[in-house]
Structures are given as C-alpha cells and as structure tokens.
Scaffold this active site. Structure first.
Site, short mmCIF file in Angstrom:
data_model
loop_
_atom_site.label_atom_id
_atom_site.label_comp_id
_atom_site.label_asym_id
_atom_site.label_seq_id
_atom_site.Cartn_x
_atom_site.Cartn_y
_atom_site.Cartn_z
N PHE A 59 -10.88 -6.70 -2.40
CA PHE A 59 -10.01 -7.79 -2.87
C PHE A 59 -9.03 -7.31 -3.94
O PHE A 59 -8.77 -8.01 -4.91
CB PHE A 59 -10.83 -8.98 -3.41
N HIS A 60 -8.48 -6.10 -3.77
CA HIS A 60 -7.58 -5.53 -4.78
C HIS A 60 -6.21 -5.17 -4.20
O HIS A 60 -5.71 -4.07 -4.43
CB HIS A 60 -8.19 -4.26 -5.39
N PRO A 61 -5.53 -6.04 -3.46
CA PRO A 61 -4.24 -5.66 -2.88
C PRO A 61 -3.16 -5.52 -3.96
O PRO A 61 -3.07 -6.32 -4.88
CB PRO A 61 -3.93 -6.81 -1.92
#
Length: 542
Positions: free
Chosen positions: A473-475
C-alpha cells in the site's frame, strides 16, 4: 450552481493535504478550503489502532481500488486500499513512522532538486514531529504529529528481536537515525492509545482559527484553467454542482492514484491518451501517470506452539472487551498496532545500505479482531514476518478508464517486470528464514506454513512469490518532481506549464523512499506549505 471562494484550495485531506492545509491556515492566516471525497472521520473505530486490519479490507472509508491483471504475478488483480475519509490513508494505514535513508533524499537533490536534500527534509520532519523522545538533533519534540513506541512488547516480538541479533543483525534503537541496519522497534502515529491521523494532527487545530473550511463528500470533476493558470475546481457534492475559486493557489494532494487521474480529467497529461479518452488537451505532460512505484511484499508464516499471539482476540467476547477498553480508555491490546518489531536488512552483505524492510507480527493477520458472524477459518496460533524490497526497479502507470470522473482509473503496477526485483525479494525470504531459525524462537516456532519447508530452490521460491506477493500500500511517483521532459512538477512542486497549481503528495516522489510512505508524504505536505506561504509573502522558501 454554488460558488465558493478561498485563497488556497487543497484537494485531498490525506497525509500531505491535511499537513499542508493545516499549516497554511494556522501560520499564514490565508483562507484555506480543503476538498475531501470521503466523509468526516467521526467514527470512533477509526481511532482504534487494531482496527487497521479491518479498515484496510473493508469498503468503509476506502476507495477499494484494484489493479489490472499483473502479468508478472500470474495475472492476478491486486487489491489497493486507499483512504477515502478525512485524513485519507493516514486514517486507515498501519501508522508506522519511518522516514527513509538520507541517501534517498540526497539522491533527489543530486538530480537537480536542491530543496530535497536530507538536511533540508530533516528540518521539515523535525517541524512535524511530536516525538516520544523529545527534541533532539534527529527528531522534533513539539510538532503536531504525535509519535509513540512501545516499552513492552509481545514475548514473540521480543524473541524475533533476539533471534535477529543471533543471526548477526545489530539491534537498532531508532530506525529513523541515518542508515540504520538491523532489528528494532518502530515508531507510530499513535498517542494515548489512539490513532493520530494527519487530519487529527493538523486540520482539527487549524479549524479553531476560523479561516479553514472543509468540504467532505466532494468529488472533483476537473481543475479549471484559464490562460495557462489554474483558477478553481468543479465539484459534485451529491447531486449539487459546486465551483470553488482560488485567489492564490491550488494544491493537488489526492495521492498517487487520484492526483494523476484528476490532472488527466482536467486535460493535463499525455496528449495521445487524453484524446483517445475524449478529453480536450489543456497541457501535454507525458509524465502524468507514469513512473508508478510500489512496495511488493511476501509473508513468511509459521505455526506458533505457545498461546501468546493475536489469535486470543478472535473470540467475540475478548474482541469486544478489547475494543471497548481502547475506545474509552486508550488501553489494552486493541489500543496498539501489533507490528511491534521489524528489520532493515541487506539482501547481500556487500551492499553499503539496507535494501529490505520487514515487519514482524505475533499473529497470522493484522485483522485480529473477529467481527460478529465471521466465517473466517480458525487456524490457531501463528506468526509471520513480511519483507519487501525497498527500492524496486519495476515501474507501472496510472491511466484513465474513461472520461467519467466517477470511473475508477486503471492501475498497472507492473510488479517484478525488472528482473532484479524478484531476486532481491527471494533473498529477503531467505533472510527471514535465517532469523526465524535462531534459538530465540525455538520455544515458539512450529511448522512453516509459507512458503513451506518444501520450497527451497530459486525456481520454487520465485513461483511462490508470483503466486502470493501483494502490495504494501505504498504507491508513489506518478507526478514526479524533476527537470526533464517526463517530470510533472518542479522542485517547488509547481506543475509544469500551468501557473497557480502544485502537486503535493506521494505522487511527486522521483524514486521510492526506503520506508513506509506515510511520514515522507507528511513531510512533502509540510514543504508544500512552506513553498505556498513563501509565494503568498512574495519571497522564496528556504
């Protein structure tokens, strides 16, 4: 059609947007309007740290995105939760506060972005932080983003730390102190046993001044431009259409997915793609939506032979008691996030700096609280450690699905397209196996569930990785800073070719920072506030 005026408009109330808006409202006196597509953060469960695992998997307060089929992950579609509520992803994320390596930011500076060197971003971090250890050369003690750590941790988490040292990895007392390598405990955006989102930290106190207005449930249709300048935003609030006008500047802080989508819907992006989608081109910026980067993890999981894990909370009566205690007193097992320990490791001992990050969980899932009538299977006590490559080479892109603002964009993560990435991830699995095999975990370690003891060769591990790897969840990176033709914003976050518009969120990161991305996003929001306030005062930010 209703019209609203403000000096500064901030689109998005997440980690960067809330920080930028709050600081500008409090420190400059300008009239600030925040636009949030989600609702208010009234739900008390948003403040309970252990609810994170459920919030990330539930449609509530969540954009609930999915990627397109990923060609290097067996054509699987990965689930991409993003916060859709006041506070954005900072209201539903894992609350881990890591800032990255100094070399991450010095690398940005060396590409022609001098305002982003380590010494300059450290100044912004210290301004944000209300660190549990007080004011030091590396941390701020009086900032609005309150941080904490745990003095006492689960015996299984402690055993992981001991095992890491037995495997030859140093014990780290502060993961945010330079290029830390080894095992240690994390800092969290938790205070008094409750989550402190960016909205709680910056928007709530700013609202007391009377010059901050927040619109929730407001969907951006497009950014308005006139003669090469951004002048306002068209919104849909339910069935109403609202236009907001900016007297000075607009800050787009909608995140690595929604910021490029909003730009393209506004005619700003790759000209060919816009025309194919039926959108008139306002500014041809081919880099919009490109350079997408994300962390990809795998979990090494084991049965646990002692009843000390989060499995104890799966009973409805225990879960209910834990939630009530966290809600009313800010204490108990639900008042903490269980990723208590972790590691920064090297995939190869010859490396100068770590390239792997791990989080240890004394349980099988962060969604430890069993909801009523849950049909999830009871697998008994277990634990896992995840690992991901901190600086992957693979890049993807964001594209429009259509010209409809209510249509979710296409997300192409393109994970593992660079050959080196799977080799680094495979090495990370072996590093975790080495740690978990140490004597400190002998009294806890049961059978290896994943990858499973039978998977040992490179080919077997690679096949397993492609089958199970998932996003962290780190775009980042889809509106990147820079000075070349593919950059979207300059070093002060101003959009190229359009005056009065800045982008300030994880999308501007040129490369992936070596950490969880919540803290860097808030730092970017704080620096955006400095840039805007300097412009309001007719000077250059230091």
């Amino acid at each position: 059609m209703q019209t609203i005026n403000a000096d500064v408009i901030v689109i998005g109330s997440g980690s960067a947007g809330a920080t930028a808006a709050g600081r500008i409202a409090m420190d400059s006196g300008a009239r600030v309007l925040v636009i949030e597509a989600g609702g208010r953060d009234w739900n008390p469960l948003l403040r309970v740290p252990l609810m994170t695992g459920i919030l990330l998997r539930n449609r509530y307060a969540n954009w609930f995105y999915h990627t397109e089929p990923e060609p290097h992950l067996n054509n699987r579609k990965l689930f991409w939760p993003r916060g859709k509520v006041l506070g954005g992803s900072s209201a539903i994320n894992g609350m881990v506060w890591t800032r990255g390596l100094p070399s991450d930011y010095d690398g940005w500076a060396q590409t022609g972005l001098p305002d982003w060197s380590w010494d300059k971003v450290l100044r912004s971090y210290r301004e944000i932080e209300g660190h549990w250890g007080g004011e030091t050369e590396l941390h701020g003690g009086t900032g609005r983003q309150k941080l904490s750590t745990y003095d006492r941790i689960n015996p299984l988490s402690q055993a992981f730390l001991d095992a890491g040292q037995q495997a030859g990895h140093p014990r780290v007392t502060d993961f945010n102190a330079g290029a830390a390598v080894g095992v240690g405990r994390y800092d969290y955006t938790i205070h008094g046993g409750r989550r402190v989102s960016a909205a709680r930290a910056f928007l709530r106190p700013a609202a007391e001044g009377g010059n901050l207005q927040v619109l929730t449930g407001a969907r951006v249709l497009r950014i308005l431009t006139e003669k090469g300048r951004a002048t306002g935003v068209d919104l849909a609030i339910g069935k109403r259409r609202v236009t907001v006008h900016a007297g000075s500047e607009i800050i787009l802080a909608a995140g690595a997915v929604n910021s490029p989508q909003i730009l393209m819907l506004s005619g700003i992006g790759p000209a060919d793609h816009l025309r194919e989608t039926g959108i008139d081109v306002v500014a041809d910026l081919p880099g919009v939506g490109q350079n997408l980067r994300d962390h990809l993890l795998v979990r090494v999981e084991y049965d646990c032979t002692r009843p000390v894990t989060l499995h104890n909370l799966l009973r409805a009566d225990r879960a209910g008691k834990a939630l009530l205690e966290a809600l009313w007193r800010g204490t108990g097992p639900a008042a903490r996030f269980p990723l208590e320990a972790g590691a920064f490791l090297k995939s190869d001992d010859a490396l100068d700096e770590p390239d792997l990050q791990a989080h240890f969980l004394p349980g099988r899932s962060t969604a430890a609280v069993r909801m009523p009538f849950s049909r999830a299977p009871d697998r008994g006590h277990g634990f896992f450690a995840n690992v991901y490559q901190m600086r992957p080479d693979s890049t993807g892109h964001i594209a429009l699905r259509s010209a409809d603002p209510f249509d979710a964009p296409k997300i192409h993560g393109n994970y593992l397209s660079a050959p080196r990435d799977i080799a680094v991830l495979r090495a990370g699995v072996r590093r975790l196996r080495e740690i978990i095999a140490q004597p400190a975990l002998d009294g806890f370690r049961g059978a290896e569930n994943a990858p499973g003891a039978a998977r040992q060769s490179d080919a077997e591990l690679d096949a397993w990785i492609r089958q199970v790897a998932d996003t962290v969840f780190h775009p980042v990176g889809t509106c990147r800073m820079g000075n070349d033709a593919m950059s979207v914003v300059d070093g002060t976050l101003r959009l190229r070719g359009i005056d009065g518009l800045r982008v300030a969120d994880a999308s501007v990161m040129p490369t992936m920072p070596s950490c969880n991305t919540g803290a860097p996003s808030q730092m970017i929001g704080s620096k955006a506030a400095d840039f805007v306030m300097a412009a309001l005062n007719g000077r250059t930010a230091a």
